[in-house]
Enzyme design. Structure first.
Site, PDB file in Angstrom:
ATOM      1  N   LYS A 126      10.652  -6.350   4.617  1.00  0.00           N
ATOM      2  CA  LYS A 126      10.471  -5.772   3.454  1.00  0.00           C
ATOM      3  C   LYS A 126      11.421  -4.750   2.846  1.00  0.00           C
ATOM      4  O   LYS A 126      11.856  -4.434   2.222  1.00  0.00           O
ATOM      5  CB  LYS A 126       9.468  -6.481   2.643  1.00  0.00           C
ATOM      6  CG  LYS A 126       8.707  -5.229   3.004  1.00  0.00           C
ATOM      7  CD  LYS A 126       8.211  -4.026   3.115  1.00  0.00           C
ATOM      8  CE  LYS A 126       7.017  -2.877   3.731  1.00  0.00           C
ATOM      9  NZ  LYS A 126       7.371  -1.645   3.527  1.00  0.00           N
ATOM     10  N   ALA A 157       0.413   5.366  -0.416  1.00  0.00           N
ATOM     11  CA  ALA A 157      -0.674   6.167   0.036  1.00  0.00           C
ATOM     12  C   ALA A 157      -0.507   7.008  -1.657  1.00  0.00           C
ATOM     13  O   ALA A 157      -2.266   7.405  -1.099  1.00  0.00           O
ATOM     14  CB  ALA A 157       0.190   7.757   0.970  1.00  0.00           C
ATOM     15  N   SER A 213       0.824  -0.769   0.054  1.00  0.00           N
ATOM     16  CA  SER A 213      -0.111   0.242  -0.410  1.00  0.00           C
ATOM     17  C   SER A 213       1.374   1.056  -0.127  1.00  0.00           C
ATOM     18  O   SER A 213       1.513   1.548   1.376  1.00  0.00           O
ATOM     19  CB  SER A 213      -0.938  -0.046   1.494  1.00  0.00           C
ATOM     20  OG  SER A 213      -0.409  -0.220   2.674  1.00  0.00           O
TER      21      SER A 213
END
EC number: 1.1.1.94
Length: 340
Positions: free
Chosen positions: A196, A145, A143
């Site tokens: 990650k 923004a 995700s």
């Protein structure tokens, strides 16, 4: 059902999640510590430093006052840098107690605390007593923004040891472009989310050095393997790492120019100095601190993490990136699947 939510952190992700919740019909207070930014959000309905082109819903209210943010609050959402979460959590605990509220605590931050090497949910468990919170939920997945601002379809995971609370958070956030799945493997979700960022630094560096798709795919795939090894050693379910908070988040963070970690790695690959890159970024790059925590954790647990070690050598020992790549390629042959 209207829920009262306090979002802690008026950066890009905090602002977007707060805006999404307002659009979903909830009452949201967005807490920040910058008076000018708070005033800009309330008066101009913008947050130009983080989201230059985005218009914030006029119903979203920002505040500098935790007492105001926590009035009748049902959910407290942490979206602040990992290394200050303990400090802020210690500040809000007495406010929650004084208010007599017992909210669900949600974290959308991603990282490991330096020194203690603890996951964010562990830090929150230590700092916010159980009698003033109604469970802890971790929100994680691929995700950016900027994409959510454009209402691009986005899927995340809500993880909690209390499945009922995860399902409740799932219901609050979901709409026609934002979908959540639930998971009870909090360890796996948090480890994937944190680690990650480290691999994304490496992926960016490869791009900056001019390497092609084969090399980047190799690094991300083998990076996921060592994320999984450390996660399993910590008690995670290995299947979690092929989900949204594992491979999903790694793909988006390790390939996108929106990623601060990727951009930092790219700049290092181009020959820039780390201190200069971080200063020019003007925003927190979680992978830098997390790399140190992950390196130390792997040493303590005797987990083989050669890519993380190489990135640590570049960041903290000033080693040459190409030399570290050469060292990785000269290692002895290994089986592909190995959780030891």
């Amino acid at each position: 059902m209207t829920v009262n939510v306090a979002v802690l952190g008026a950066g890009s992700w905090g602002t977007i999640l707060a805006n999404l919740l307002v659009e979903n019909g909830h009452h949201v207070e967005l807490w920040g510590n910058d008076p000018e930014k708070v005033a800009e959000i309330n008066e101009q309905h913008t947050n130009k430093h983080y989201l230059p082109e985005f218009k914030i819903d006029s119903r979203l209210h920002a505040t500098l006052d935790l007492n105001e943010a926590f009035e009748a609050v049902d959910v407290v959402l942490f979206v602040i840098p990992t290394q200050v979460i303990r400090l802020v959590a210690e500040q809000i605990a007495p406010v929650l107690e004084a208010k007599g509220v017992k909210p669900v605590i949600v974290t959308a931050s991603k990282g490991l605390e330096q020194g203690s090497h603890k996951r964010i949910s562990e830090v929150l468990t230590e700092t916010i007593p159980a009698d003033i919170r109604n469970g802890i939920v971790v929100l994680s997945g691929p995700s950016h923004a900027e994409d959510v601002a454009m209402k691009d379809i986005t899927t995340l995971t809500a993880a909690s040891t209390d499945l009922v609370q995860a399902q409740w958070i799932q219901e609050i956030f979901m709409n026609d472009y934002f979908r959540l799945y639930t998971n009870t493997d909090v360890i796996g979700v948090e480890m994937g989310a944190a680690l990650k960022n480290v691999i994304a630094l490496g992926a960016g560096a490869l791009h900056g050095l001019g390497y092609g798709d084969n090399t980047k795919a190799a690094l991300m795939t083998r990076g996921l393997a060592e994320i999984s090894r450390l996660g399993v050693a910590m008690g995670a379910n290995p299947l979690t790492f092929i989900g949204l908070s594992g491979v999903g988040d790694l793909i988006v963070t390790g390939t996108s120019v929106h990623s601060r970690n990727w951009r930092t790695g790219n700049a290092l690959g181009e020959g820039q100095k780390l201190d200069d890159v971080l200063e020019n970024m003007g925003m927190v790059v979680e992978g830098v601190a997390t790399c140190k925590a992950a390196y130390e954790l792997a040493q303590q647990r005797s987990v083989d993490m050669p890519i993380t070690n190489a990135i640590y050598n570049v960041l903290y020992r000033g080693c040459d990136i190409r030399t570290e790549i050469g060292n990785l390629m000269q290692r002895s042959g290994k089986p592909e699947i190995d959780f030891k």
